[in-house]
Scaffold this active site. Sequence first.
Site, PDB file in Angstrom:
ATOM      1  N   ASP A  58     -40.246 -20.285   3.022  1.00 29.20           N
ATOM      2  CA  ASP A  58     -38.949 -20.918   2.793  1.00 29.20           C
ATOM      3  C   ASP A  58     -37.969 -19.817   2.416  1.00 29.20           C
ATOM      4  OD1 ASP A  58     -40.049 -23.377   3.220  1.00 29.20           O
ATOM      5  OD2 ASP A  58     -40.040 -24.008   1.126  1.00 29.20           O
TER       6      ASP A  58
ATOM      7  N   ASP B 216     -39.303 -35.030   6.648  1.00 29.65           N
ATOM      8  CA  ASP B 216     -39.391 -34.975   5.190  1.00 29.65           C
ATOM      9  C   ASP B 216     -39.300 -36.406   4.686  1.00 29.65           C
ATOM     10  OD1 ASP B 216     -39.343 -32.217   5.443  1.00 29.65           O
ATOM     11  OD2 ASP B 216     -37.207 -32.049   5.001  1.00 29.65           O
TER      12      ASP B 216
END
Length: 253
Positions: free
Chosen positions: A11, A130
């Site tokens: 990330d 998500d």
Amino acid sequence: MLKTRLIPCLDVADGRVVKGVNFVGLRDAGDPVEAARAYDAAGADEICFLDIHATHENRGTMFDMVRRTAEQCFVPLTVGGGVRTKDDVRALLLAGADKVSFNSAAVANPDVIAEAADQFGSQCIVCAIDAKSVAPGKWEIFTHGGRRETGIDAVEFARLVTAKGAGEILLTSMDRDGTKSGFNLEMTRAISDAVNVPVIASGGVGTLDHLVDGVTKGGASAVLAASIFHFGEYTVQEAKEHMIANGIPMRLQ
């Protein structure tokens, strides 16, 4: 038999690898190109590279970082964050990505998956989902780094985007991300059972048994983790050996 893939996730925010808890409170976990090179050398099957601020701050993915990473890494590289159009896909593939991941843009316009898959092939188009649990056996999609609810059912959306041509689903449990409490196995299994493409389980790995559970209980084709690797709790090799010991076929160097 197809081997299960182990995928470290990088990330990235502001040009650095970070790992937060539930997408908040980011910690600096190093330089992305260096981290990717280290994971390549350690035997990762793929590397996932997500610009976690790109959508929220409305800027394009950092093509230069992708290019530098691809020059030094020889495992497949999946790149996401701020991907909105098939032109973004083209630019990332040219920069060296092997697969490109849509997230918020696919929720806003699922046809963008079809446009990209038609032009470049399903094999390089990933749809990131998500989701959070909203009721027993029901999960809803959230976008923009988990900040925006959509009211969209995650299982139905997974069916839709795979019908549009997504070749893989990257499924993150927003409730579990960064908590080290394990994948949401019920959600992972529900989506794995609902689609006929590989599902990557993401969000919540804290132990090596969690990786095993993602495959044996969740039905995932690949498992993704970040902090357990970034901060040296386990190596990629240790994770793979543990999975093999639990009957999961893995590629060893």
